[in-house]
Design a protein around this motif. Structure first.
Motif, PDB file in Angstrom:
ATOM      1  N   VAL A  19       0.762  -1.088  -0.006  1.00  0.00           N
ATOM      2  CA  VAL A  19      -0.035   0.001   0.012  1.00  0.00           C
ATOM      3  C   VAL A  19       0.988   1.222   0.088  1.00  0.00           C
ATOM      4  O   VAL A  19       1.954   1.370   0.673  1.00  0.00           O
ATOM      5  N   LEU A  20       0.735   2.091  -0.996  1.00  0.00           N
ATOM      6  CA  LEU A  20       1.497   3.423  -1.060  1.00  0.00           C
ATOM      7  C   LEU A  20       0.781   4.621  -0.246  1.00  0.00           C
ATOM      8  O   LEU A  20      -0.296   4.309   0.210  1.00  0.00           O
ATOM      9  N   ARG A  21       1.700   5.499  -0.224  1.00  0.00           N
ATOM     10  CA  ARG A  21       1.350   6.690   0.863  1.00  0.00           C
ATOM     11  C   ARG A  21       0.064   7.361   0.465  1.00  0.00           C
ATOM     12  O   ARG A  21      -0.822   7.571   1.364  1.00  0.00           O
ATOM     13  N   ASP A  22      -0.428   7.329  -0.783  1.00  0.00           N
ATOM     14  CA  ASP A  22      -1.947   7.846  -1.345  1.00  0.00           C
ATOM     15  C   ASP A  22      -2.869   6.856  -0.920  1.00  0.00           C
ATOM     16  O   ASP A  22      -4.002   7.190  -1.091  1.00  0.00           O
ATOM     17  N   GLY A  23      -2.515   5.647  -0.385  1.00  0.00           N
ATOM     18  CA  GLY A  23      -3.785   4.528  -0.377  1.00  0.00           C
ATOM     19  C   GLY A  23      -3.824   3.517  -1.581  1.00  0.00           C
ATOM     20  O   GLY A  23      -4.750   2.719  -1.481  1.00  0.00           O
ATOM     21  N   GLY A  24      -3.200   4.036  -2.626  1.00  0.00           N
ATOM     22  CA  GLY A  24      -3.288   3.265  -3.587  1.00  0.00           C
ATOM     23  C   GLY A  24      -2.281   1.807  -3.339  1.00  0.00           C
ATOM     24  O   GLY A  24      -1.509   1.815  -2.366  1.00  0.00           O
ATOM     25  N   THR A  25      -2.506   0.691  -4.284  1.00  0.00           N
ATOM     26  CA  THR A  25      -1.646  -0.050  -3.984  1.00  0.00           C
ATOM     27  C   THR A  25      -0.627  -0.468  -5.265  1.00  0.00           C
ATOM     28  O   THR A  25      -0.765  -0.027  -6.342  1.00  0.00           O
ATOM     29  N   ALA A  26       0.382  -1.183  -5.347  1.00  0.00           N
ATOM     30  CA  ALA A  26       1.330  -1.494  -6.167  1.00  0.00           C
ATOM     31  C   ALA A  26       1.721  -2.950  -6.030  1.00  0.00           C
ATOM     32  O   ALA A  26       2.001  -3.506  -4.805  1.00  0.00           O
ATOM     33  N   GLN A  27       2.530  -3.572  -6.965  1.00  0.00           N
ATOM     34  CA  GLN A  27       3.064  -4.851  -6.718  1.00  0.00           C
ATOM     35  C   GLN A  27       4.463  -4.515  -7.059  1.00  0.00           C
ATOM     36  O   GLN A  27       4.935  -3.826  -7.712  1.00  0.00           O
ATOM     37  N   ILE A  28       5.280  -5.407  -6.058  1.00  0.00           N
ATOM     38  CA  ILE A  28       6.662  -5.250  -6.189  1.00  0.00           C
ATOM     39  C   ILE A  28       7.191  -6.872  -6.608  1.00  0.00           C
ATOM     40  O   ILE A  28       7.026  -7.507  -5.786  1.00  0.00           O
ATOM     41  N   ARG A  29       7.926  -6.768  -7.321  1.00  0.00           N
ATOM     42  CA  ARG A  29       8.588  -8.140  -7.881  1.00  0.00           C
ATOM     43  C   ARG A  29       9.908  -8.008  -8.524  1.00  0.00           C
ATOM     44  O   ARG A  29      10.420  -6.969  -9.028  1.00  0.00           O
ATOM     45  N   PRO A  30      10.590  -9.108  -8.642  1.00  0.00           N
ATOM     46  CA  PRO A  30      11.982  -9.170  -9.356  1.00  0.00           C
ATOM     47  C   PRO A  30      11.802  -8.724 -10.637  1.00  0.00           C
ATOM     48  O   PRO A  30      10.902  -9.227 -11.428  1.00  0.00           O
ATOM     49  N   ILE A  31      12.751  -8.039 -11.373  1.00  0.00           N
ATOM     50  CA  ILE A  31      12.917  -8.009 -12.826  1.00  0.00           C
ATOM     51  C   ILE A  31      13.454  -9.062 -13.490  1.00  0.00           C
ATOM     52  O   ILE A  31      14.513  -9.694 -13.052  1.00  0.00           O
ATOM     53  N   THR A  32      12.578  -9.505 -14.639  1.00  0.00           N
ATOM     54  CA  THR A  32      13.344 -10.669 -15.410  1.00  0.00           C
ATOM     55  C   THR A  32      13.623 -10.367 -16.716  1.00  0.00           C
ATOM     56  O   THR A  32      13.297  -9.264 -17.364  1.00  0.00           O
ATOM     57  N   PRO A  33      14.186 -11.293 -17.564  1.00  0.00           N
ATOM     58  CA  PRO A  33      14.339 -10.987 -18.942  1.00  0.00           C
ATOM     59  C   PRO A  33      12.972 -10.623 -19.826  1.00  0.00           C
ATOM     60  O   PRO A  33      13.185  -9.664 -20.658  1.00  0.00           O
ATOM     61  N   ASP A  34      11.983 -11.159 -19.406  1.00  0.00           N
ATOM     62  CA  ASP A  34      10.774 -10.921 -20.084  1.00  0.00           C
ATOM     63  C   ASP A  34      10.162  -9.718 -19.874  1.00  0.00           C
ATOM     64  O   ASP A  34       9.368  -9.125 -20.677  1.00  0.00           O
ATOM     65  N   ASP A  35      10.854  -8.603 -19.038  1.00  0.00           N
ATOM     66  CA  ASP A  35      10.350  -7.308 -18.938  1.00  0.00           C
ATOM     67  C   ASP A  35      11.235  -6.377 -19.607  1.00  0.00           C
ATOM     68  O   ASP A  35      10.972  -5.255 -19.322  1.00  0.00           O
ATOM     69  N   GLY A 143       5.358   7.673  -2.337  1.00  0.00           N
ATOM     70  CA  GLY A 143       6.014   6.571  -1.188  1.00  0.00           C
ATOM     71  C   GLY A 143       6.788   5.481  -2.028  1.00  0.00           C
ATOM     72  O   GLY A 143       6.942   4.344  -1.415  1.00  0.00           O
ATOM     73  N   VAL A 144       6.836   5.576  -3.226  1.00  0.00           N
ATOM     74  CA  VAL A 144       7.319   4.060  -4.022  1.00  0.00           C
ATOM     75  C   VAL A 144       8.486   3.969  -3.727  1.00  0.00           C
ATOM     76  O   VAL A 144       8.833   2.664  -3.289  1.00  0.00           O
ATOM     77  N   ALA A 145       9.468   4.914  -3.836  1.00  0.00           N
ATOM     78  CA  ALA A 145      10.591   4.565  -3.441  1.00  0.00           C
ATOM     79  C   ALA A 145      10.965   4.194  -2.107  1.00  0.00           C
ATOM     80  O   ALA A 145      11.854   3.247  -1.679  1.00  0.00           O
ATOM     81  N   SER A 146      10.440   4.698  -1.104  1.00  0.00           N
ATOM     82  CA  SER A 146      10.473   4.175   0.339  1.00  0.00           C
ATOM     83  C   SER A 146      10.218   2.693   0.376  1.00  0.00           C
ATOM     84  O   SER A 146      10.800   1.886   1.218  1.00  0.00           O
ATOM     85  N   ALA A 147       9.027   2.375  -0.108  1.00  0.00           N
ATOM     86  CA  ALA A 147       8.615   0.925  -0.295  1.00  0.00           C
ATOM     87  C   ALA A 147       9.863   0.095  -0.979  1.00  0.00           C
ATOM     88  O   ALA A 147       9.970  -1.110  -0.529  1.00  0.00           O
ATOM     89  N   LEU A 148      10.433   0.589  -1.941  1.00  0.00           N
ATOM     90  CA  LEU A 148      11.181  -0.381  -2.848  1.00  0.00           C
ATOM     91  C   LEU A 148      12.524  -0.419  -1.766  1.00  0.00           C
ATOM     92  O   LEU A 148      13.091  -1.500  -1.907  1.00  0.00           O
ATOM     93  N   LEU A 149      12.866   0.678  -1.326  1.00  0.00           N
ATOM     94  CA  LEU A 149      14.246   0.636  -0.177  1.00  0.00           C
ATOM     95  C   LEU A 149      13.732  -0.469   0.659  1.00  0.00           C
ATOM     96  O   LEU A 149      14.651  -1.279   0.996  1.00  0.00           O
TER      97      LEU A 149
END
Length: 965
Positions: A19-35, A143-149
């Protein structure tokens, strides 16, 4: 399809929804060659300025070599994570392991297939990495960078990286703030026009506090977006009257919703633009709505919900209330459908209430939202209400409303601030509402009906924090079934209900047994000040009702004063005068007023006015709670609640109860809660002991958990009777692999933490038993270690105070003659301990709740009567003192019937040492000390066992994430 990079497998456990700072959501996952294409598209949407900050030079596009580098990782030395909404990257982070010179480094040989350093594999790898972020401009400030950190730091720790380094341009203040605000121990320098930041990745108290504060703000904001929308679309509104969708639409309008409302149904005729008689805009699809929609109420058949969710996501809807049934409550196919619903909604950054939900309510004057099946919007008040059951939600709302003529009305005394009935609670749960209510100024009391607790460790943490500022009252359903209700996809827990109750009370939660008690307690807490203590004054016009109230107070552990009988001839003025005197009396902390009807004369309004006036002008001292018990004076409750037109603004409202037991139970819960608040204001501490050898214990555990073939280190004799040095395979289920320690290994591990176990020597024959007794010194005890006889004094299997060889040989012959052969009994000889009270100390790891410390008296009290108390680890000195005093048989420790009090200080220290052991070493999944004989001076641990297993994951210490689906 995600394919692994290089030779290391794709680490699926790194995937997380946040859950991000503004209340929305995002998925965090490893980056792969398909990306590769996603990365290129993402980079094209990043501004030139952000690209310059990332690469320190103009960098308009990524080369093919760049794309390959940024999408191919070994998931050990080079790792990249992406934050994703929909199917698009919105941010990326990567680290590259470096050596002491800042050059790329690789892990040495000896890592396991997952990249972790194998035991005994040689020199440690380079433990520093360089980290860099890139966030799409449109998503900066969320708050995306904070979550990624948080997540990249957890990945790095898993891969034996202990420190991050980052180089940032001085003008990139946003990214510098991300690093400096994270709470890690940092070192900052400036060289060649670049700010260099270095910080350790070991979690600190500050970094955990920062993470949890961000978690609270984000999750609270996500709930606020659901409860205070500017516009609502009801999808599935039928043209005819009736039906779920049309009912919700009508309830929204009747409640006076201050935002915009839209009716959506794909079956509407093309020429229908307004639904009558409601007069709201009608649309065949969300695409036809030419303005943003904040909240969608979904009332369509389950098979149509995926199309609706996709349309909502494409339109930018922020949240869903899914009323549709046919999900996990309907079986395996429904569970799959529910899982797909949550996953689909999260890909669009939306949160979901439901499915199978009853709806949501917000009575705030600027919102007036009734997106539920409740036919009317409750009057505003100070109660926040969460239920996992629509039926219970209906009962609570309608019951509180009816009590306008009974217990209390919703007008002020029991009004609702917000209400959420979450159904299967596949996404939004009670934890999210606790985050929202924690600092919600409109809510003073939290009421919750729970049938399952998906994350007990997080729930108790959030409940404890919330209870420190406002009461949290909980009814727990499904207490004895041992499983969650159908529809609730939650981790299973082995903790019995009595343990759950203790842990909730440790967190300051007021746990009650019934929905009626939930309302009773909530009404009192919402309308009255907290009592300063347990002293209760009782007054009224019935001696008998006063005595019943007096007895109820004693039953609940309160300290009632002798009831004051005003006689049946008492007038309202007599009540006013008596109540004024009681409130001014320093010898009482609360007052219960009892009333029976007058013969041939109704004085309810006058009595209510007198009671309210007396309570309003209670004098210069602290305010005291007042409750009224009435028998068959139905109009009194409404008058006391201040619902009449004559009630002046600000008039103090008084809760009324039709039974003394209900009023006193609510008051007793308020007293216990006050005591908890007072104690929580000065929390206990976890003592430090100089003789604890934490490093030595860790080394022992590493050896004992290593793969074994026969004995662990070649020093054991292979015996299985608990007296040798062998480590035998554990007997737990597949979810709890590990080893059961031998007696010698258990004693060695406990000794590292200052816990001594009285030695017991094997006695396979009478002669050996005599030699053991001579070695230990008479008098001794002779007892079996066989599992079916251990601690079974009722079977006559333990012989005590054997003071000579003759007595020992006689006892040996009797035991082997009555109970079986020596090899079946596993007899041991143990020196006699000083007489005292036999107790039991246990610690165990529950996968969901974490480590739990338990205490009780040995034998029947704990085994037959269940008289055992529990606390979450780590236990403070105050927790330990409360633990031994909270069992019903505690008086035996403090000099019952003239006996000498035992050394409770030594017992508290033992509890604290065991708590430290399991808290410092999560591999210790079970410890059992039985019996622990507590004497007048000191104690003796006569038996001990321990179990080790790979440490269970500590989700509360890791990065923020939503429950996995």
């Amino acid at each position: 399809m995600r394919t692994p990079s290089d030779h290391h497998s794709y680490p699926a456990h790194w995937e997380a929804d946040v859950v991000l700072r503004d209340g929305g959501t995002a998925q965090i996952r490893p980056i792969t060659p398909d990306d590769a294409q996603r990365l290129v598209s993402f980079y094209e949407r990043v501004s030139d300025e952000s690209k310059y900050y990332r690469f320190f030079a103009p960098y308009p596009r990524l080369s093919d070599r760049d794309v390959h580098r940024f999408t191919h990782h070994d998931y050990v030395d080079r790792v990249g994570l992406a934050a994703i909404v929909g199917d698009e990257f919105i941010a990326t982070v990567r680290y590259d392991r470096i050596d002491s010179r800042g050059m790329p480094a690789r892990s040495p040989a000896g890592t396991d297939p997952d990249g972790r350093l194998a035991a005994g594999s040689g020199p440690a790898p380079a433990d520093e990495a360089e980290v860099a972020f890139l966030v799409q401009d449109a998503h900066q400030g969320r708050g995306v960078a904070s979550a990624l950190l948080e997540h990249i730091a957890a990945v790095a720790r898993e891969r034996a990286i202990r420190r991050f380094a980052a180089e940032v341009l001085p003008a990139n203040t946003k990214m510098i703030k991300v690093f400096t605000d994270a709470g890690y121990t940092q070192k900052r320098s400036f060289e060649d026009g670049v700010v260099r930041l270095e910080f350790d990745l070991e979690p600190t108290d500050r970094s955990l506090a920062v993470m949890r504060a961000r978690e609270q703000r984000a999750e609270a904001r996500s709930v606020q977006r659901l409860l205070a929308p500017g516009s609502v679309a009801v999808i599935g509104t039928s043209r005819s009257s009736g039906g779920v969708g049309r009912t919700v639409l009508r309830n929204l309008l009747d409640g006076g919703f201050t935002g915009r409302v839209h009716a959506v149904n794909h079956a509407f005729p093309d020429d229908l633009t307004r639904l009558e008689p409601e007069g709201v805009p009608a649309h065949r699809s969300l695409r036809a709505i030419e303005e943003p929609v904040d909240l969608a109420v979904v009332a369509v058949p389950a098979e149509r919900v995926p199309d609706v969710v996709a349309a909502c996501g494409d339109h930018g809807v922020q949240g869903l209330v899914v009323l549709s049934a046919g999900y996990a409550e309907s079986g395996r196919e429904g569970r799959d459908r529910q899982r797909d619903l949550v996953r689909q909604a999260r890909t669009y950054g939306m949160r979901v209430i439901g499915p199978n939900a009853f709806g949501v309510i917000n009575t705030a004057e600027g919102v007036r939202l009734n997106a539920s099946l409740s036919p009317q919007l409750p009057n505003p008040g100070r109660l926040g209400l969460f239920t996992q059951s629509g039926a219970i939600g209906i009962a609570l709302l309608s019951g509180l409303h009816r009590r306008g003529a009974g217990l209390a009305s919703l007008a002020g005394i029991a009004g609702i601030s917000t209400f959420v009935s979450a159904g299967n609670r596949a996404d939004v749960s009670g934890n999210d509402l606790l985050q929202y209510w924690y600092d919600d100024p409109q809510t003073d009391v939290v009421l919750m009906y729970l049938e399952s607790i998906g994350n007990p460790r997080k729930f108790t943490r959030l409940a404890k924090r919330t209870a420190a500022v406002k009461p949290v009252v909980v009814v727990k359903g499904a207490r004895h079934t041992g499983s969650a209700p159908t529809g609730h996809a939650v981790p299973t827990t082995r903790i019995p209900d009595a343990t759950v109750s203790d842990l909730l009370r440790q967190a300051g939660v007021i746990r009650v047994d019934t929905v009626t008690e939930l309302a009773d307690t909530g009404v009192l807490l919402a309308s009255q000040p907290l009592p300063a203590g347990p002293r209760v004054a009782i007054l009224g016009n019935s001696e008998s009702l006063g005595l019943i109230t007096y007895d109820a107070c004693l039953t609940e552990g309160l300290r009632p004063l002798p009831p004051r009988d005003l006689t049946t001839a008492a007038t309202p003025e007599d009540f006013r005068r008596a109540l004024t005197e009681a409130l001014a009396d320093d010898s009482c902390d609360a007052v219960v007023v009892t009333a029976i009807p007058w013969v041939g004369d109704s004085r309810a309004d006058a009595l209510a006015t007198a009671v309210r006036e007396a309570a309003q002008t209670s004098g210069p001292g602290p305010d005291k709670p007042v409750a009224v018990v009435h028998l068959e004076i139905q109009e009194l409750a409404a008058a006391l609640a201040g619902t009449g037109a004559e009630s002046a603004p600000g008039t103090r409202r008084i809760p009324a109860y039709p039974a003394a037991e209900r009023a006193v139970r609510a008051l007793a819960e308020a007293v216990r809660y006050t005591r908890w608040r007072q104690e929580a204001a000065e929390p206990g501490r976890v003592p430090e002991y100089d003789d604890i050898d934490e490093a030595g214990a860790a080394a022992d555990i590493q050896v004992l958990l290593a793969p074994v073939d026969g004995t662990a280190d070649g020093t054991g004799d292979g015996t299985a009777d608990g007296t040798g040095d062998s480590v035998v395979a554990g007997t737990g289920d597949d979810a709890d692999p590990g080893v059961e320690l031998s007696a010698a290994d258990t004693q060695r591990l406990l000794a590292r933490y200052g816990v001594s176990v009285l030695p017991a020597l094997s006695a396979p024959d009478p002669d050996t038993a005599v030699r053991a007794a001579e070695r230990l010194g008479f008098p001794v005890a002779l007892k079996p270690t066989a599992s079916h006889l251990r601690h079974r004094t009722d079977l006559g299997g333990v012989r005590l105070e054997l003071g000579s060889e003759v007595e020992l040989r006689r006892a040996y012959a009797e035991l082997t003659g009555h109970l079986g052969r020596p090899e079946e009994l596993g007899l041991v000889v143990q020196r006699m301990a000083p007489r005292g009270v036999d107790t039991v100390v246990r610690a165990a790891i529950d996968p969901a709740a974490g480590a739990v410390l338990s205490f009780g008296l040995a034998g029947a009290p704990s085994e037959l009567l269940g008289d055992t108390a529990h606390r979450l680890v780590p236990v403070t000195d105050r927790d330990a003192a409360e633990l031994i005093r909270s069992v019903r048989t505690a008086p035996l420790l403090f000099g019952w019937r003239g006996s000498k009090p035992v050394d409770t200080a030594a017992l508290e220290e033992l509890l604290l040492r065991v708590s430290r052991l399991v808290d410092d070493h999560p591999e210790v999944v079970a410890v059992d000390l039985e019996p622990v004989v507590v004497a007048q001076h000191g104690l003796s641990v006569l038996g001990a066992s321990a179990r080790l297993a790979p440490p269970p994951p500590r989700t509360d210490l890791g990065p923020r994430h939503m429950p996995a689906y």
